[in-house]
Design an enzyme around this catalytic site. Structure first.
Site, PDB file in Angstrom:
ATOM      1  N   ASP A   1      -1.070  -2.597   7.693  1.00  0.00           N
ATOM      2  CA  ASP A   1      -1.052  -2.121   6.306  1.00  0.00           C
ATOM      3  C   ASP A   1       0.411  -2.144   5.898  1.00  0.00           C
ATOM      4  O   ASP A   1       1.194  -1.293   6.312  1.00  0.00           O
ATOM      5  CB  ASP A   1      -1.637  -0.700   6.229  1.00  0.00           C
ATOM      6  CG  ASP A   1      -1.431  -0.027   4.856  1.00  0.00           C
ATOM      7  OD1 ASP A   1      -0.913  -0.693   3.934  1.00  0.00           O
ATOM      8  OD2 ASP A   1      -1.777   1.165   4.729  1.00  0.00           O
TER       9      ASP A   1
ATOM     10  N   LYS B   1       7.994  -3.978  -2.052  1.00  0.00           N
ATOM     11  CA  LYS B   1       6.684  -4.630  -2.178  1.00  0.00           C
ATOM     12  C   LYS B   1       6.395  -4.965  -3.653  1.00  0.00           C
ATOM     13  O   LYS B   1       5.703  -5.935  -3.948  1.00  0.00           O
ATOM     14  CB  LYS B   1       5.605  -3.711  -1.618  1.00  0.00           C
ATOM     15  CG  LYS B   1       4.193  -4.292  -1.670  1.00  0.00           C
ATOM     16  CD  LYS B   1       3.220  -3.405  -0.933  1.00  0.00           C
ATOM     17  CE  LYS B   1       1.782  -3.848  -1.101  1.00  0.00           C
ATOM     18  NZ  LYS B   1       0.865  -2.957  -0.370  1.00  0.00           N
TER      19      LYS B   1
ATOM     20  N   GLU C   1      -6.762  -4.617   0.333  1.00  0.00           N
ATOM     21  CA  GLU C   1      -6.689  -3.217   0.782  1.00  0.00           C
ATOM     22  C   GLU C   1      -8.004  -2.459   0.585  1.00  0.00           C
ATOM     23  O   GLU C   1      -8.450  -1.776   1.507  1.00  0.00           O
ATOM     24  CB  GLU C   1      -5.526  -2.493   0.096  1.00  0.00           C
ATOM     25  CG  GLU C   1      -4.178  -2.981   0.622  1.00  0.00           C
ATOM     26  CD  GLU C   1      -2.980  -2.526  -0.199  1.00  0.00           C
ATOM     27  OE1 GLU C   1      -3.178  -1.732  -1.145  1.00  0.00           O
ATOM     28  OE2 GLU C   1      -1.863  -2.967   0.095  1.00  0.00           O
TER      29      GLU C   1
ATOM     30  N   ASP D   1      -7.446   4.559  -4.498  1.00  0.00           N
ATOM     31  CA  ASP D   1      -6.266   4.526  -3.617  1.00  0.00           C
ATOM     32  C   ASP D   1      -5.025   5.004  -4.377  1.00  0.00           C
ATOM     33  O   ASP D   1      -4.507   4.289  -5.234  1.00  0.00           O
ATOM     34  CB  ASP D   1      -6.078   3.089  -3.100  1.00  0.00           C
ATOM     35  CG  ASP D   1      -4.886   2.955  -2.151  1.00  0.00           C
ATOM     36  OD1 ASP D   1      -4.114   3.925  -1.975  1.00  0.00           O
ATOM     37  OD2 ASP D   1      -4.712   1.852  -1.580  1.00  0.00           O
TER      38      ASP D   1
HETATM   39  P1  ADP Z   1       1.673   3.506   0.047  1.00  0.00           P
HETATM   40  O1  ADP Z   1       0.301   2.953  -0.017  1.00  0.00           O
HETATM   41  O2  ADP Z   1       2.380   3.522  -1.280  1.00  0.00           O
HETATM   42  O3  ADP Z   1       2.516   2.919   1.107  1.00  0.00           O
HETATM   43  P2  ADP Z   1       0.735   6.072   1.240  1.00  0.00           P
HETATM   44  O4  ADP Z   1      -0.728   5.858   1.197  1.00  0.00           O
HETATM   45  O5  ADP Z   1       1.380   6.207   2.564  1.00  0.00           O
HETATM   46  O6  ADP Z   1       1.554   5.059   0.341  1.00  0.00           O
HETATM   47  O7  ADP Z   1       1.021   7.407   0.394  1.00  0.00           O
HETATM   48  C1  ADP Z   1       2.295   7.929   0.249  1.00  0.00           C
HETATM   49  C2  ADP Z   1       2.231   9.102  -0.694  1.00  0.00           C
HETATM   50  O8  ADP Z   1       1.388  10.106  -0.132  1.00  0.00           O
HETATM   51  C3  ADP Z   1       3.594   9.752  -0.905  1.00  0.00           C
HETATM   52  O9  ADP Z   1       3.801   9.994  -2.295  1.00  0.00           O
HETATM   53  C4  ADP Z   1       3.453  11.075  -0.157  1.00  0.00           C
HETATM   54  O10 ADP Z   1       4.221  12.099  -0.741  1.00  0.00           O
HETATM   55  C5  ADP Z   1       1.986  11.362  -0.302  1.00  0.00           C
HETATM   56  N1  ADP Z   1       1.503  12.331   0.689  1.00  0.00           N
HETATM   57  C6  ADP Z   1       1.476  12.189   2.037  1.00  0.00           C
HETATM   58  N2  ADP Z   1       1.014  13.311   2.619  1.00  0.00           N
HETATM   59  C7  ADP Z   1       0.731  14.194   1.615  1.00  0.00           C
HETATM   60  C8  ADP Z   1       0.213  15.534   1.565  1.00  0.00           C
HETATM   61  N3  ADP Z   1      -0.097  16.196   2.667  1.00  0.00           N
HETATM   62  N4  ADP Z   1       0.058  16.112   0.337  1.00  0.00           N
HETATM   63  C9  ADP Z   1       0.384  15.453  -0.788  1.00  0.00           C
HETATM   64  N5  ADP Z   1       0.871  14.197  -0.800  1.00  0.00           N
HETATM   65  C10 ADP Z   1       1.040  13.569   0.380  1.00  0.00           C
HETATM   66 MG    MG Z   2      -1.284   1.973   0.533  1.00  0.00          MG
END
Ligand code: ADP
Ligand code: MG
Length: 566
Positions: free
Chosen positions: A6, A68, A145, A168
Site C-alpha cells: 500500500d 504521491k 485501493e 477511504d
Molecule cells: P494515507 O492513505 O493518506 O496514506 P492513512 O490511511 O494511513 O493515510 O491515514 C492517515 C491519517 O489517519 C492521518 O491523518 C492520521 O492522523 C489519521 N489517524 C491515524 N490514527 C488515528 C486515530 N487513532 N484517530 C484519528 N485519526 C487517526
Molecule cells: Mg490510503
C-alpha cells in the site's frame, strides 16, 4: 515471494501471504506503517519514514512528503540541492519497505502488487509502475485501493452477486468507490472523492480550536503560534487521543511559555462540522454514478486511518443506515488486501485474475456556446464522455453553427466537471472548416474515443461533405521514457542510504533535535545533555552500552514528549 504494497500518501505498508493469511511486515521501529516521507541528510544519505518525518520540521528544505499527489506529472521536488521526480521519491519509500520485508523473510524480494487510487489515470499508474521498477521491483499488478479493501474483507470468497461501498479517509485524501462483485469479476462501478480532504484537515481544525480556546492569547500571538510548526504535533496527538477519550489535554511550549488547555470531543466535532459536510458530496456522487441506492448496498467498508475518529463512524452509520464494517484495522486493510492479491497471484489460483474494469475518472467534452432564447451564452461545457464511464469507450456529440455563414468551428477539448468550459483542464484544440449555411444548418459530429491506454482520439465529421478532421491526445505526455528510467536508476544507485541497522539511533537523535528546536530553557539544557550522553555511548561502539543508552535516551525523550509516533 510476491509482496503486496500500500503506497499511501501519508503512510505505506508491505505484506505477503503465508499460511493462508495476509501478514504485514513491521519496520525497524516495530510499526506496520512507514510514513511516506523522504529526507536527505548533510552527508547526502537518504532517510525514509519516521526519521524523515522528524526532519520535516527541522529540515523542511531537505525533506519531502505528499509526493504521491504529483505522481504522473513532471513536477520535481527539491531536497537540498537535488531535484527528485515523484517516481524517485516513491521508489525510495518502496526500497525501504522492500528492505524490511527482506529482513523478515531472509530472501530477496523482487515482485510486488502495488495499490493505487481508483481514480488514478493512466499517467499516474505508469508512474507507479516506474517507481516499482526504480526500486528493483517487478510490478506484477497495480490493484485499485478499494478493490484491495474488498479483498481484505473476503469479497473474493463470496458466491453471490454483491455491491460494496468503500469509504477511504486517509491523511490528505478522501475516496469513495462503489464496487460490484459478480462471478470473480470486480468492477469499480464508480469512484468519487476529494483530493483535498483528509485527516490533516481535522488536525488544522483542532489547531484553530486550540488557539481560540486557550485563554490569554492575544490575536497576534495566535497567528504567530499557528505560523510555527509546534502546534501541529500537539494537535495530531490530541486528535488521536480524542478517538479513544471524550476529552484531551493539549499542551505546547510557545516562546518559552507553556500553553495548555483541554479540548472535548464535542468541541472538536462541532468545529469539524464543515469538514463532515464536505464528505457527503462524493458519497452522493459515487452512488448516483453507480446508479445504486443506499439500501441496495451489501456492505459499507471504512478504511483509512482517519476513519478511526468516532464522528466518522457516526456520520457513516447515519448516512448508510447501518453499521459500517471496520473489523480490520482501517490503516491496514488496503495493505492486507494487496497481500491477499499477492498470494492469489503467486498461487495462480482461479481468482488470480480478479478482473478489473477501469472507468474514466473525469468527464471529457468540449467548450460550446448555447442558444438560450435569443441570447447566445458562451463558455458552456458540453461533456461527450461522462465520468465513470467504463473504458474503452467511444461517444459522439453533435454541434451546429451559431451564426449565419460561420466559417469554422473550434473544438476546444476539456476534461473536468465544471459547467464553465474554461474552468476545465484544456487538452487541445481542433479547428474545423464549415460550409456557408444559415446558423444551425451546418452540423458537426464530434467523436471521442478513449482507449485503455489513456489515449483520446478526437475526430470531427462535417456532415454535408463527410470530411473528417482528426487529432490524437495523449493523456500520458509526462511519463518517463526508457532512457529517463535508466538514468534515474543510475542516480538512485549512487545515492547513499542511511544504514538500516542504525536507523533507530538516528531516529532518536532527530527526534531530540526536533524537540530542542521546539523547546526552551531547562528542557533545552536537558536535551543537550541527553544527546551528548547518547552520542558518547554510540562512540564506544559497544553493543550493550549502546542498547542501554538507547533505552535511557528514549525514556528521557518520552518524559518531555509523548512516546507517541506518527
Ligand atoms: P494515507 O492513505 O493518506 O496514506 P492513512 O490511511 O494511513 O493515510 O491515514 C492517515 C491519517 O489517519 C492521518 O491523518 C492520521 O492522523 C489519521 N489517524 C491515524 N490514527 C488515528 C486515530 N487513532 N484517530 C484519528 N485519526 C487517526
Ligand atoms: Mg490510503
Amino acid at each position: 515471494m510476491i509482496v503486496g504494497i500500500d503506497l499511501g500518501t501519508t503512510n505505506s505498508l508491505i505484506g505477503f501471504f503465508q499460511d493462508g493469511q495476509p501478514q504485514l511486515v513491521r519496520n525497524v521501529h516495530g510499526d506496520f506503517s512507514t510514513p511516506s516521507v523522504v529526507s536527505l541528510d548533510d552527508e547526502g544519505r537518504t532517510l525514509v519514514g519516521l526519521t524523515a518525518r522528524e526532519r520535516a520540521s527541522t529540515h523542511p528544505g531537505r525533506t519531502a512528503q505528499g509526493f504521491k499527489r504529483w505522481m504522473g506529472t513532471d513536477r520535481t521536488l527539491r531536497l537540498g540541492t537535488r531535484d527528485f521526480r515523484p517516481e524517485e521519491l516513491s521508489a525510495l519509500v518502496l526500497q525501504s519497505l522492500k528492505a524490511d520485508a527482506e529482513a523478515l523473510l531472509g530472501e530477496p524480494v523482487t515482485e510486488a502488487v502495488i495499490t493505487v487510487p481508483a481514480y488514478f489515470n493512466e499517467a499516474q499508474r505508469r508512474a507507479t509502475r516506474t517507481a516499482g521498477e526504480l526500486a528493483g521491483l517487478t510490478v506484477e499488478r497495480l490493484l485499485n485501493e478499494p478493490t484491495a479493501a474488498g479483498l481484505a474483507y473476503g469479497l473474493q470468497e463470496r458466491s453471490e452477486h454483491s455491491s460494496f461501498l468503500i469509504f477511504d479517509l486517509g491523511g490528505g485524501t478522501f475516496d469513495v468507490s462503489v464496487l460490484e462483485y459478480f462471478e470473480g469479476v470486480v468492477e469499480v462501478r464508480a469512484s468519487a472523492g476529494d483530493t483535498r480532504l483528509g485527516g490533516e484537515d481535522f488536525v488544522q481544525s483542532l489547531g484553530r480550536l486550540f488557539v481560540e480556546r486557550c485563554d490569554g492569547l492575544a490575536p497576534a500571538e495566535r497567528e504567530a503560534l499557528l505560523q510555527g510548526g509546534a502546534w501541529w504535533r500537539a494537535a495530531e496527538q490530541a486528535k488521536r487521543d480524542l478517538s479513544d477519550a471524550d476529552r484531551a489535554a493539549m499542551a505546547l511550549v510557545h516562546q518559552g511559555r507553556r500553553i495548555e488547555c483541554t479540548i472535548t470531543r464535542a468541541d472538536f466535532e462541532a468545529a469539524s462540522a464543515e469538514l463532515l459536510q464536505r464528505l457527503r458530496r462524493p458519497i452522493e456522487r459515487a452512488l448516483y454514478d453507480a446508479k445504486i441506492d443506499v439500501a441496495s448496498l451489501d456492505e459499507v467498508v471504512l478504511v483509512g486511518g482517519a476513519t478511526r475518529m468516532p464522528m466518522i463512524r457516526q456520520l457513516t452509520t447515519r448516512l448508510f443506515q447501518r453499521l459500517p464494517l471496520r473489523t480490520i484495522d482501517p490503516d491496514l486493510a488496503i495493505a492486507q488486501g494487496a497481500a491477499v492479491q499477492a498470494g492469489l497471484k503467486a498461487r495462480d489460483a482461479a481468482l488470480a485474475e480478479v478482473v478489473l474494469t477501469d472507468v474514466m475518472p473525469y468527464s471529457l467534452g468540449i467548450v460550446a456556446s448555447q442558444q438560450v432564447g435569443d441570447a447566445l451564452v458562451a463558455d458552456r461545457f458540453s461533456p461527450i464522455i461522462e465520468r465513470n464511464t467504463p473504458v474503452p469507450v467511444s461517444r459522439i456529440g453533435v454541434y451546429s453553427t451559431v451564426v449565419d455563414n460561420q466559417k469554422s468551428i473550434r473544438i476546444d477539448i476539456r476534461q473536468g466537471e465544471s459547467p464553465l468550459g474554461s474552468e476545465n483542464l484544456a487538452l487541445g484544440v481542433l479547428d474545423v472548416e464549415m460550409p456557408p449555411r444559415r446558423a444551425g444548418e451546418a452540423t458537426l459530429e464530434v467523436r471521442f474515443t478513449y482507449d485503455a491506454n489513456g489515449l483520446l482520439d478526437v475526430d470531427a465529421r462535417e456532415t454535408t461533405s463527410g470530411r473528417i478532421t482528426n487529432t490524437l491526445i495523449h493523456n500520458t505526455s509526462t511519463q518517463m521514457d526508457a532512457a529517463a528510467i535508466a538514468s534515474a536508476l543510475e542516480r538512485l544507485a549512487l545515492l547513499k542510504r542511511h544504514p538500516r541497522d542504525e536507523e533507530e539511533n538516528r531516529y532518536l537523535l532527530e527526534r531530540a533535535k526536533r524537540l530542542y528546536e521546539d523547546r526552551l530553557g531547562e528542557e533545552r539544557t536537558a536535551l543537550q545533555a541527553w544527546m551528548a550522553q547518547f552520542e558518547a555511548a554510540l562512540n564506544t561502539q559497544d553493543a550493550r552500552t549502546v542498547r542501554t543508552a538507547r533505552q535511557e535516551f528514549r525514556q528521557a525523550l518520552d518524559s518531555i514528549d509523548s512516546g507517541f509516533r506518527f
